[in-house]
Design a protein around this motif. Structure first.
Motif, PDB file in Angstrom:
ATOM      1  N   TRP A  22      48.660  23.326  24.118  1.00  8.94           N
ATOM      2  CA  TRP A  22      47.250  23.878  24.425  1.00  8.94           C
ATOM      3  C   TRP A  22      46.364  22.922  24.651  1.00  8.94           C
ATOM      4  N   GLY A  28      39.799  23.099  24.736  1.00 11.23           N
ATOM      5  CA  GLY A  28      38.563  22.630  25.105  1.00 11.23           C
ATOM      6  C   GLY A  28      37.511  22.324  23.785  1.00 11.23           C
ATOM      7  N   PHE A  29      37.962  23.293  22.904  1.00 10.08           N
ATOM      8  CA  PHE A  29      37.411  23.085  21.551  1.00 10.08           C
ATOM      9  C   PHE A  29      37.743  21.956  20.841  1.00 10.08           C
ATOM     10  N   ASP A  50      43.303  24.787  28.929  1.00  8.33           N
ATOM     11  CA  ASP A  50      41.897  25.610  28.623  1.00  8.33           C
ATOM     12  C   ASP A  50      40.886  25.162  29.714  1.00  8.33           C
ATOM     13  N   ASP A 108      38.232  26.510  30.419  1.00  5.99           N
ATOM     14  CA  ASP A 108      37.073  27.410  30.381  1.00  5.99           C
ATOM     15  C   ASP A 108      36.782  28.369  31.381  1.00  5.99           C
ATOM     16  N   LYS A 142      29.578  27.788  29.305  1.00  2.00           N
ATOM     17  CA  LYS A 142      30.191  28.789  28.245  1.00  2.00           C
ATOM     18  C   LYS A 142      29.675  28.199  26.743  1.00  2.00           C
TER      19      LYS A 142
HETATM   20 MG    MG Z   1      38.165  26.729  24.774  1.00  2.00          MG
END
Ligand code: MG
Ligand code: SPV
Length: 291
Positions: A41, A44-45, A82, A84, A117
């Protein structure tokens, strides 16, 4: 040419449930691959955290893509990116899909938040969702842009995160499938898996679901399998949290001890880093080509 989308689809078909580990670097990707995950994965985090920044669209598409390319260069696992909100409107999504597919991505997850976001997990997060029709345009744009029909477009609804309830989440999920989504990612920030399990039971459509048990860690693979329609589990921030736990502990001990004399035995030897760096191959090259 490899077909990462096909690899991921085949893995889902073989196992019925794939385990996808968050990565923020090629090194963390290598560790996930060695541990036995089915895919990666490109979170983005995690990448935001790597830069010491909050997960709120501060990381650019270029930064995310550069890291994804570096990861793809060192791991053979399929990558779920990801992306977003898709970095803007449906036109930005067209550009993003072109770039991510060329970079070797197997799947993208696009969420129905407005750009910019804000991380889903903050208890007081501001969540503004796009109108359903506008997000359908983004999903349609993604599906019509992909060149490989096996490249997966996963639509993520933040309806539960935004407090809009299960009926709205179901309505959105149906609309996104109608627009062409291959899978639906349903997310929640409640501490218990009840909201996700209730959604999954109410979801009778054949399009499979994706879950990210970050806030509700009790939702393990056996519980997920009972639901029957969840085909992908993403472990959303476990890599960066593990790294932070290990580094905090190590750095504090070195300061407290006034040196590394005690800690060195508690961490991998440098030879293990050489192995992960592929130093063995360099040695072979040296003996062949350096005269
Ligand atoms: Mg994310
Ligand atoms: C991420 O890892 O970037 C995610 C999952 O999108 S979460 O942070 O739980 O929203």
């Amino acid at each position: 040419m490899s077909h990462p989308g096909k690899i991921l689809r085949d893995r889902i078909a073989q196992t019925g449930l794939v385990h996808i580990m968050a990565t923020h670097s090629p090194l963390s990707a290598l560790l996930a691959e060695e541990a036995g995950f089915d895919g990666l994965w490109a979170s983005g985090f995690e990448l935001s955290a790597l830069y010491g920044l909050p997960d709120m669209s501060f990381i650019s598409m270029t930064q995310h893509l550069d890291m994804l390319r570096a990861i793809a260069g060192r791991s053979s696992l399929p990558i779920v990116a990801d992306i977003d909100t898709g970095y803007g409107n449906a036109i930005n999504v067209v550009h993003a899909i072109t770039e991510y597919e060329r970079a070797g991505t197997a799947a993208v997850v696009i969420e129905d938040n407005r750009f910019p976001k804000v991380t889903s997990l903050a208890s007081d997060g501001r969540q503004g969702l796009l109108d359903i029709e506008e997000f359908q345009g983004k999903i349609e744009a993604a599906c019509s842009t992909r060149e490989d029909p096996d490249f997966l477009v996963i639509a993520r609804t933040e309806a539960l995160i935004a407090g809009l309830g299960e009926a709205e989440a179901l309505k959105r999920a149906h609309a996104y499938v109608e627009a062409g989504a291959d899978m639906i990612l349903i997310h929640s920030k409640q501490k218990s898996p009840a909201e996700i399990e209730s959604f999954a039971r109410a979801w009778t459509h054949p399009t499979p679901l994706v879950v990210v048990p970050n806030a509700y860690p009790e939702l393990d693979a056996s519980r997920v399998r009972e639901l029957g329609n969840v085909k992908m589990m993403i472990y959303g921030n476990y890599g960066v949290r593990a790294a932070v736990t290990a580094m905090q502990n190590m750095f504090q001990r070195i300061i407290a001890d006034g040196g590394v004399q005690n800690v060195h035995k508690d961490i991998v030897p440098v030879e293990e880093i050489f192995r992960l760096q592929g130093m063995g191959a360099v040695k072979d090259l040296e003996s062949r080509f350096l005269r």
